[in-house]
Design a protein around this motif. Sequence first.
Motif, mmCIF file in Angstrom:
data_model
loop_
_atom_site.group_PDB
_atom_site.id
_atom_site.type_symbol
_atom_site.label_atom_id
_atom_site.label_comp_id
_atom_site.label_asym_id
_atom_site.label_seq_id
_atom_site.Cartn_x
_atom_site.Cartn_y
_atom_site.Cartn_z
ATOM 1 N N GLU A 16 3.612 9.377 6.006
ATOM 2 C CA GLU A 16 3.045 7.551 5.611
ATOM 3 C C GLU A 16 4.328 7.049 4.655
ATOM 4 O OE1 GLU A 16 -0.801 5.239 3.835
ATOM 5 O OE2 GLU A 16 0.081 6.970 3.097
ATOM 6 N N TRP A 21 1.123 3.360 1.825
ATOM 7 C CA TRP A 21 0.497 4.336 0.697
ATOM 8 C C TRP A 21 -0.207 3.501 -0.182
ATOM 9 C CZ3 TRP A 21 2.785 6.863 -4.455
ATOM 10 C CH2 TRP A 21 2.006 7.075 -5.028
ATOM 11 N N SER A 23 0.058 0.351 -0.702
ATOM 12 C CA SER A 23 -0.934 -0.905 -0.144
ATOM 13 C C SER A 23 -2.127 -0.027 -0.282
ATOM 14 C CB SER A 23 -0.767 -0.775 1.309
ATOM 15 O OG SER A 23 0.144 -1.815 1.654
ATOM 16 N N ARG A 24 -2.711 0.924 0.213
ATOM 17 C CA ARG A 24 -3.893 2.020 0.125
ATOM 18 C C ARG A 24 -4.327 2.243 -1.276
ATOM 19 N NH1 ARG A 24 -5.363 5.992 1.968
ATOM 20 N NH2 ARG A 24 -2.921 7.282 1.283
#
Length: 78
Positions: A16, A21, A23-24
Amino acid sequence: MKPHPLPKTVAPLPDELLSGWLSRLAAANYCDDAELLAHLRIDTAHGTALDFNVDAAAAAKIANAARVNVTDRLGPPA
């Protein structure tokens, strides 16, 4: 003063990008990417540029806030 650890963290996915990452991680903490970077005191203009070049200071801020080992997620220092 360093930012406080985030209340919620998410595990990075294999292969990723850092921006994905982040953003999550932002979504899990009910904010957007710019708010997350501002909390971490990282210039919001960097955004997806962090995928290609993250300095040691920014990596340490992200790792501390997300409660992960910097070398696990962000790779060895350049």
